[in-house]
Design an enzyme around this catalytic site. Structure first.
Site, mmCIF file in Angstrom:
data_model
loop_
_atom_site.group_PDB
_atom_site.id
_atom_site.type_symbol
_atom_site.label_atom_id
_atom_site.label_comp_id
_atom_site.label_asym_id
_atom_site.label_seq_id
_atom_site.Cartn_x
_atom_site.Cartn_y
_atom_site.Cartn_z
ATOM 1 N N ALA A 7 0.835 -1.206 0.000
ATOM 2 C CA ALA A 7 0.000 0.000 0.000
ATOM 3 C C ALA A 7 0.864 1.248 0.000
ATOM 4 O O ALA A 7 1.946 1.271 0.574
ATOM 5 C CB ALA A 7 -0.910 -0.005 1.222
ATOM 6 N N CYS A 8 0.347 2.278 -0.655
ATOM 7 C CA CYS A 8 1.000 3.589 -0.627
ATOM 8 C C CYS A 8 -0.073 4.644 -0.403
ATOM 9 O O CYS A 8 -1.255 4.328 -0.285
ATOM 10 C CB CYS A 8 1.791 3.850 -1.904
ATOM 11 S SG CYS A 8 0.787 4.092 -3.373
ATOM 12 N N GLY A 9 0.334 5.879 -0.367
ATOM 13 C CA GLY A 9 -0.589 6.964 -0.060
ATOM 14 C C GLY A 9 -1.810 7.030 -0.952
ATOM 15 O O GLY A 9 -2.928 7.169 -0.469
#
Length: 92
Positions: A7-9
């Site tokens: 996951a990322c922003g």
């Protein structure tokens, strides 16, 4: 099979790059049966429970605490292959 979520922003490029780096590190660690996906941290909050390992940057990992019975792996440097491999090795 090991199920991994990265996951990322905002779920765009960096989560996909992390996903590829995680898959490579797992192969190097001898794990060949992997199902992986990438998304935003917002999406990961709802999906994390279905994964064995959830990987995100350290500044986002706190948002995922308590949302999976699996392992949370926080990264200082998303592009550091050695850090990714070392931290995955700790949870396998």
């Amino acid at each position: 099979m090991v199920k991994v979520l990265t996951a990322c922003g905002n779920g765009m490029g960096s989560s996909m790059v992390i996903k590829m780096k995680v898959e490579k590190a797992l192969r190097e660690l001898g794990v060949t049966d992997v199902q992986s996906a990438s998304c935003s941290v917002g999406e990961a909050k709802g999906l994390a429970a279905g994964y064995d390992i959830v990987v995100a940057s350290n500044h986002l990992i706190k948002e995922l605490e308590g949302r999976t019975k699996g392992h949370l792996v926080g990264l200082d440097n998303l592009m550091d292959d050695n850090e990714i491999k070392a931290k995955l090795g700790e949870v396998l």
